[in-house]
Motif scaffolding. Structure first.
Motif, PDB file in Angstrom:
ATOM      1  N   GLN A 212       8.544 -16.422  -0.473  1.00 53.76           N
ATOM      2  CA  GLN A 212       9.540 -15.420  -0.085  1.00 53.76           C
ATOM      3  C   GLN A 212       8.995 -14.039  -0.424  1.00 53.76           C
ATOM      4  O   GLN A 212       8.231 -13.879  -1.368  1.00 53.76           O
ATOM      5  CB  GLN A 212      10.834 -15.649  -0.858  1.00 53.76           C
ATOM      6  CG  GLN A 212      11.918 -14.623  -0.577  1.00 53.76           C
ATOM      7  CD  GLN A 212      13.146 -14.888  -1.437  1.00 53.76           C
ATOM      8  OE1 GLN A 212      13.862 -15.844  -1.178  1.00 53.76           O
ATOM      9  NE2 GLN A 212      13.377 -14.066  -2.435  1.00 53.76           N
ATOM     10  N   GLY A 213       9.401 -13.053   0.343  1.00 58.02           N
ATOM     11  CA  GLY A 213       9.011 -11.681   0.069  1.00 58.02           C
ATOM     12  C   GLY A 213       7.811 -11.238   0.884  1.00 58.02           C
ATOM     13  O   GLY A 213       7.285 -11.969   1.722  1.00 58.02           O
ATOM     14  N   SER A 214       7.388 -10.024   0.612  1.00 62.56           N
ATOM     15  CA  SER A 214       6.249  -9.434   1.318  1.00 62.56           C
ATOM     16  C   SER A 214       5.662  -8.333   0.449  1.00 62.56           C
ATOM     17  O   SER A 214       6.251  -7.928  -0.546  1.00 62.56           O
ATOM     18  CB  SER A 214       6.692  -8.869   2.673  1.00 62.56           C
ATOM     19  OG  SER A 214       7.669  -7.855   2.478  1.00 62.56           O
ATOM     20  N   GLY A 215       4.501  -7.853   0.846  1.00 60.55           N
ATOM     21  CA  GLY A 215       3.868  -6.783   0.089  1.00 60.55           C
ATOM     22  C   GLY A 215       2.459  -6.513   0.553  1.00 60.55           C
ATOM     23  O   GLY A 215       2.122  -6.789   1.704  1.00 60.55           O
ATOM     24  N   VAL A 216       1.657  -5.986  -0.358  1.00 61.47           N
ATOM     25  CA  VAL A 216       0.283  -5.633  -0.034  1.00 61.47           C
ATOM     26  C   VAL A 216      -0.687  -6.361  -0.963  1.00 61.47           C
ATOM     27  O   VAL A 216      -0.351  -6.703  -2.094  1.00 61.47           O
ATOM     28  CB  VAL A 216       0.027  -4.111  -0.091  1.00 61.47           C
ATOM     29  CG1 VAL A 216       0.833  -3.380   0.971  1.00 61.47           C
ATOM     30  CG2 VAL A 216       0.315  -3.560  -1.461  1.00 61.47           C
ATOM     31  N   ILE A 217      -1.890  -6.568  -0.447  1.00 61.44           N
ATOM     32  CA  ILE A 217      -2.980  -7.184  -1.183  1.00 61.44           C
ATOM     33  C   ILE A 217      -3.901  -6.065  -1.646  1.00 61.44           C
ATOM     34  O   ILE A 217      -4.297  -5.208  -0.850  1.00 61.44           O
ATOM     35  CB  ILE A 217      -3.766  -8.159  -0.282  1.00 61.44           C
ATOM     36  CG1 ILE A 217      -2.840  -9.233   0.270  1.00 61.44           C
ATOM     37  CG2 ILE A 217      -4.950  -8.760  -1.042  1.00 61.44           C
ATOM     38  CD1 ILE A 217      -3.410  -9.973   1.473  1.00 61.44           C
ATOM     39  N   GLU A 218      -4.234  -6.103  -2.937  1.00 64.08           N
ATOM     40  CA  GLU A 218      -5.148  -5.121  -3.504  1.00 64.08           C
ATOM     41  C   GLU A 218      -6.406  -5.853  -3.984  1.00 64.08           C
ATOM     42  O   GLU A 218      -6.307  -6.832  -4.708  1.00 64.08           O
ATOM     43  CB  GLU A 218      -4.468  -4.421  -4.680  1.00 64.08           C
ATOM     44  CG  GLU A 218      -5.314  -3.376  -5.353  1.00 64.08           C
ATOM     45  CD  GLU A 218      -4.617  -2.777  -6.557  1.00 64.08           C
ATOM     46  OE1 GLU A 218      -3.758  -1.903  -6.359  1.00 64.08           O
ATOM     47  OE2 GLU A 218      -4.926  -3.217  -7.691  1.00 64.08           O
ATOM     48  N   THR A 219      -7.553  -5.407  -3.525  1.00 62.00           N
ATOM     49  CA  THR A 219      -8.823  -5.923  -4.030  1.00 62.00           C
ATOM     50  C   THR A 219      -9.687  -4.730  -4.430  1.00 62.00           C
ATOM     51  O   THR A 219      -9.717  -3.715  -3.730  1.00 62.00           O
ATOM     52  CB  THR A 219      -9.579  -6.801  -3.000  1.00 62.00           C
ATOM     53  OG1 THR A 219      -9.842  -6.048  -1.833  1.00 62.00           O
ATOM     54  CG2 THR A 219      -8.781  -8.043  -2.659  1.00 62.00           C
ATOM     55  N   ASP A 220     -10.335  -4.862  -5.581  1.00 53.60           N
ATOM     56  CA  ASP A 220     -11.196  -3.797  -6.106  1.00 53.60           C
ATOM     57  C   ASP A 220     -10.496  -2.446  -6.127  1.00 53.60           C
ATOM     58  O   ASP A 220     -11.086  -1.412  -5.807  1.00 53.60           O
ATOM     59  CB  ASP A 220     -12.511  -3.724  -5.336  1.00 53.60           C
ATOM     60  CG  ASP A 220     -13.339  -4.972  -5.537  1.00 53.60           C
ATOM     61  OD1 ASP A 220     -13.409  -5.443  -6.694  1.00 53.60           O
ATOM     62  OD2 ASP A 220     -13.898  -5.484  -4.549  1.00 53.60           O
ATOM     63  N   GLY A 221      -9.189  -2.444  -6.466  1.00 52.65           N
ATOM     64  CA  GLY A 221      -8.430  -1.203  -6.623  1.00 52.65           C
ATOM     65  C   GLY A 221      -7.936  -0.561  -5.346  1.00 52.65           C
ATOM     66  O   GLY A 221      -7.316   0.502  -5.388  1.00 52.65           O
ATOM     67  N   ALA A 222      -8.155  -1.185  -4.192  1.00 51.38           N
ATOM     68  CA  ALA A 222      -7.711  -0.610  -2.917  1.00 51.38           C
ATOM     69  C   ALA A 222      -6.791  -1.583  -2.186  1.00 51.38           C
ATOM     70  O   ALA A 222      -7.012  -2.788  -2.201  1.00 51.38           O
ATOM     71  CB  ALA A 222      -8.915  -0.300  -2.033  1.00 51.38           C
TER      72      ALA A 222
END
Length: 111
Positions: free
Chosen positions: A61-71
């Motif tokens: 459930q839910g949504s969002g953003v993926i962060e890799t190496d600080g971005a």
């Protein structure tokens, strides 16, 4: 990082399996998390967050953003699975109206 749709997993008589996602690996350990707060960032300790084994997040459930190496590199939503390779710095950030609910699993090669 690979983003997959659960509906695309190889079918098995008991439903989708992870065997088709990373052949030759089994679940080493895992858990279930619920984060009700918006903008929650997983693994929020200082510095990089990496593992020596692959990690899969299945977004329930839910949504969002993926962060890799600080971005911020991509978005995620319910019904997707995210696979992070060993040594890959990774965080999920909740950005939806609903609480973020996911299952996480560390994988290891089959001996």
């Amino acid at each position: 990082m690979r983003k997959l749709n659960i509906a695309e997993f190889q079918e098995h008589h008991r439903g989708p399996t992870f065997t088709s996602v990373l052949p030759g690996h089994v679940v080493q350990r895992g858990g279930f998390r619920v984060y009700p707060e918006p903008n929650f960032r997983t693994h929020d300790e200082p510095g990089r967050h990496v593992h020596t084994v692959p990690e899969i997040f299945v977004i329930v459930q839910g949504s969002g953003v993926i962060e890799t190496d600080g971005a911020e590199v991509d978005r995620f939503r319910a019904g997707e699975a995210l696979l992070f390779e060993p040594g890959e710095d990774h965080h999920l950030i909740s950005r939806g109206d609903q609480p973020l609910v996911f299952v996480w699993m560390h994988l290891e090669p089959v001996s």
